[in-house]
Design a protein around this motif. Sequence first.
Motif, PDB file in Angstrom:
ATOM      1  N   MET A  66       0.909  -1.224  -0.013  1.00 49.88           N
ATOM      2  CA  MET A  66       0.025   0.101  -0.059  1.00 49.88           C
ATOM      3  C   MET A  66       0.965   1.264  -0.060  1.00 49.88           C
ATOM      4  O   MET A  66       1.626   1.400   0.920  1.00 49.88           O
ATOM      5  N   ASN A  67       0.738   1.955  -1.091  1.00 51.76           N
ATOM      6  CA  ASN A  67       1.664   3.307  -1.155  1.00 51.76           C
ATOM      7  C   ASN A  67       0.723   4.489  -1.178  1.00 51.76           C
ATOM      8  O   ASN A  67       1.006   5.585  -1.835  1.00 51.76           O
ATOM      9  N   THR A  68      -0.168   4.598  -0.057  1.00 49.42           N
ATOM     10  CA  THR A  68      -1.022   5.610   0.034  1.00 49.42           C
ATOM     11  C   THR A  68      -0.454   6.836   0.981  1.00 49.42           C
ATOM     12  O   THR A  68       0.207   6.492   1.855  1.00 49.42           O
ATOM     13  N   PRO A  69      -0.141   7.805   0.510  1.00 48.07           N
ATOM     14  CA  PRO A  69       0.327   8.918   1.336  1.00 48.07           C
ATOM     15  C   PRO A  69      -0.397   9.414   2.507  1.00 48.07           C
ATOM     16  O   PRO A  69      -1.668   9.255   2.702  1.00 48.07           O
ATOM     17  N   VAL A  70       0.309   9.564   3.568  1.00 45.65           N
ATOM     18  CA  VAL A  70      -0.423   9.818   4.820  1.00 45.65           C
ATOM     19  C   VAL A  70      -0.061  11.231   5.395  1.00 45.65           C
ATOM     20  O   VAL A  70       1.160  11.712   5.156  1.00 45.65           O
ATOM     21  N   THR A  71      -0.440  11.827   6.160  1.00 48.96           N
ATOM     22  CA  THR A  71      -0.295  13.014   6.983  1.00 48.96           C
ATOM     23  C   THR A  71       0.076  12.642   8.315  1.00 48.96           C
ATOM     24  O   THR A  71      -0.708  11.966   9.041  1.00 48.96           O
ATOM     25  N   ILE A  72       1.230  13.286   8.773  1.00 53.46           N
ATOM     26  CA  ILE A  72       1.659  13.075  10.121  1.00 53.46           C
ATOM     27  C   ILE A  72       1.099  14.204  11.114  1.00 53.46           C
ATOM     28  O   ILE A  72       1.134  15.046  10.618  1.00 53.46           O
ATOM     29  N   PRO A  73       0.515  13.609  12.254  1.00 53.16           N
ATOM     30  CA  PRO A  73      -0.169  14.751  13.100  1.00 53.16           C
ATOM     31  C   PRO A  73       0.852  15.603  13.602  1.00 53.16           C
ATOM     32  O   PRO A  73       2.287  15.303  13.936  1.00 53.16           O
ATOM     33  N   LEU A 114       9.010  14.628  17.632  1.00 53.53           N
ATOM     34  CA  LEU A 114      10.039  14.187  16.837  1.00 53.53           C
ATOM     35  C   LEU A 114      11.540  15.146  16.660  1.00 53.53           C
ATOM     36  O   LEU A 114      10.924  16.670  16.513  1.00 53.53           O
ATOM     37  N   LYS A 115      12.500  15.074  16.678  1.00 53.92           N
ATOM     38  CA  LYS A 115      13.731  15.777  16.018  1.00 53.92           C
ATOM     39  C   LYS A 115      13.244  16.412  14.617  1.00 53.92           C
ATOM     40  O   LYS A 115      13.087  15.240  13.948  1.00 53.92           O
ATOM     41  N   ASN A 129      12.537  12.674   8.478  1.00 54.05           N
ATOM     42  CA  ASN A 129      12.893  12.195   6.787  1.00 54.05           C
ATOM     43  C   ASN A 129      13.446  10.768   7.170  1.00 54.05           C
ATOM     44  O   ASN A 129      13.873  10.121   6.230  1.00 54.05           O
ATOM     45  N   HIS A 130      13.450  10.112   8.219  1.00 55.65           N
ATOM     46  CA  HIS A 130      13.846   8.821   8.753  1.00 55.65           C
ATOM     47  C   HIS A 130      13.105   8.068   9.206  1.00 55.65           C
ATOM     48  O   HIS A 130      13.101   7.222  10.263  1.00 55.65           O
ATOM     49  N   LEU A 131      11.851   8.343   8.747  1.00 55.14           N
ATOM     50  CA  LEU A 131      10.571   7.336   9.288  1.00 55.14           C
ATOM     51  C   LEU A 131      10.607   6.134   8.551  1.00 55.14           C
ATOM     52  O   LEU A 131      10.524   6.231   7.165  1.00 55.14           O
ATOM     53  N   ARG A 132      10.057   5.008   9.148  1.00 51.85           N
ATOM     54  CA  ARG A 132       9.547   3.795   8.115  1.00 51.85           C
ATOM     55  C   ARG A 132       8.345   3.484   8.740  1.00 51.85           C
ATOM     56  O   ARG A 132       8.242   3.142  10.040  1.00 51.85           O
ATOM     57  N   CYS A 133       7.411   3.293   7.890  1.00 54.00           N
ATOM     58  CA  CYS A 133       6.016   2.834   8.099  1.00 54.00           C
ATOM     59  C   CYS A 133       5.830   1.368   7.736  1.00 54.00           C
ATOM     60  O   CYS A 133       6.209   1.002   6.727  1.00 54.00           O
ATOM     61  N   SER A 134       5.265   0.767   8.690  1.00 54.53           N
ATOM     62  CA  SER A 134       4.749  -0.589   8.035  1.00 54.53           C
ATOM     63  C   SER A 134       3.375  -1.099   8.629  1.00 54.53           C
ATOM     64  O   SER A 134       3.033  -0.887   9.690  1.00 54.53           O
ATOM     65  N   GLN A 135       2.528  -1.693   7.649  1.00 60.75           N
ATOM     66  CA  GLN A 135       1.191  -2.099   7.895  1.00 60.75           C
ATOM     67  C   GLN A 135       1.159  -3.331   8.794  1.00 60.75           C
ATOM     68  O   GLN A 135       1.747  -4.203   8.700  1.00 60.75           O
ATOM     69  N   VAL A 136       0.656  -3.031   9.972  1.00 59.80           N
ATOM     70  CA  VAL A 136       0.572  -3.970  11.179  1.00 59.80           C
ATOM     71  C   VAL A 136      -0.878  -4.998  10.895  1.00 59.80           C
ATOM     72  O   VAL A 136      -0.807  -5.897  11.102  1.00 59.80           O
ATOM     73  N   SER A 137      -1.989  -4.207  10.250  1.00 60.95           N
ATOM     74  CA  SER A 137      -3.291  -5.022  10.183  1.00 60.95           C
ATOM     75  C   SER A 137      -3.953  -4.200   9.200  1.00 60.95           C
ATOM     76  O   SER A 137      -3.413  -3.089   8.509  1.00 60.95           O
ATOM     77  N   ASP A 138      -5.190  -4.269   8.805  1.00 62.81           N
ATOM     78  CA  ASP A 138      -6.009  -3.603   7.928  1.00 62.81           C
ATOM     79  C   ASP A 138      -6.227  -2.160   8.291  1.00 62.81           C
ATOM     80  O   ASP A 138      -6.751  -1.342   7.646  1.00 62.81           O
ATOM     81  N   HIS A 139      -6.277  -1.928   9.757  1.00 62.38           N
ATOM     82  CA  HIS A 139      -6.795  -0.699  10.089  1.00 62.38           C
ATOM     83  C   HIS A 139      -5.545   0.230  10.924  1.00 62.38           C
ATOM     84  O   HIS A 139      -5.714   1.082  11.633  1.00 62.38           O
ATOM     85  N   GLU A 140      -4.260  -0.454  10.874  1.00 60.73           N
ATOM     86  CA  GLU A 140      -3.356  -0.268  11.705  1.00 60.73           C
ATOM     87  C   GLU A 140      -2.037  -0.157  11.034  1.00 60.73           C
ATOM     88  O   GLU A 140      -1.604  -1.032  10.079  1.00 60.73           O
ATOM     89  N   PHE A 141      -1.245   0.954  11.344  1.00 58.24           N
ATOM     90  CA  PHE A 141       0.364   0.584  10.873  1.00 58.24           C
ATOM     91  C   PHE A 141       1.392   1.400  11.960  1.00 58.24           C
ATOM     92  O   PHE A 141       0.877   1.830  12.826  1.00 58.24           O
ATOM     93  N   ARG A 142       2.417   0.860  11.739  1.00 59.42           N
ATOM     94  CA  ARG A 142       3.616   1.237  12.616  1.00 59.42           C
ATOM     95  C   ARG A 142       4.643   2.412  11.964  1.00 59.42           C
ATOM     96  O   ARG A 142       4.949   2.119  11.170  1.00 59.42           O
ATOM     97  N   VAL A 143       4.813   3.120  12.984  1.00 62.53           N
ATOM     98  CA  VAL A 143       6.123   4.105  12.495  1.00 62.53           C
ATOM     99  C   VAL A 143       6.982   3.828  13.266  1.00 62.53           C
ATOM    100  O   VAL A 143       6.922   3.990  14.666  1.00 62.53           O
ATOM    101  N   GLU A 144       8.481   3.718  12.688  1.00 63.29           N
ATOM    102  CA  GLU A 144       9.534   3.737  13.415  1.00 63.29           C
ATOM    103  C   GLU A 144      10.603   4.598  13.064  1.00 63.29           C
ATOM    104  O   GLU A 144      10.439   4.963  11.622  1.00 63.29           O
ATOM    105  N   ILE A 145      11.294   5.001  13.938  1.00 67.70           N
ATOM    106  CA  ILE A 145      12.284   6.106  13.576  1.00 67.70           C
ATOM    107  C   ILE A 145      13.729   5.220  13.225  1.00 67.70           C
ATOM    108  O   ILE A 145      14.157   4.574  14.260  1.00 67.70           O
TER     109      ILE A 145
END
Length: 79
Positions: free
Chosen positions: A1-8, A15-16, A21-37
Amino acid sequence: MNTPVTIPASLLKWLKPEAVNHLRCSQVSDHEFRVEIMDEPTAVVPGPVAMIGYARQFHEGAVPSSDEAMRELRAGDDD
């Protein structure tokens, strides 16, 4: 899924500035994703000059011309 998202904004303030610029997003389920620095900055994508000599790994002696290489690739289309 390559849908652009807005970061709150609240997350951006936490965040610093350089980490955004160094965030990695991964989909956890159909309605949830994880953001890692990421600790390391993302690798720089090599340009075309970095590929000079790459074909020599696969061909002993002279590297085939573009026409020969295309004939070889197209011959594989029939397999």
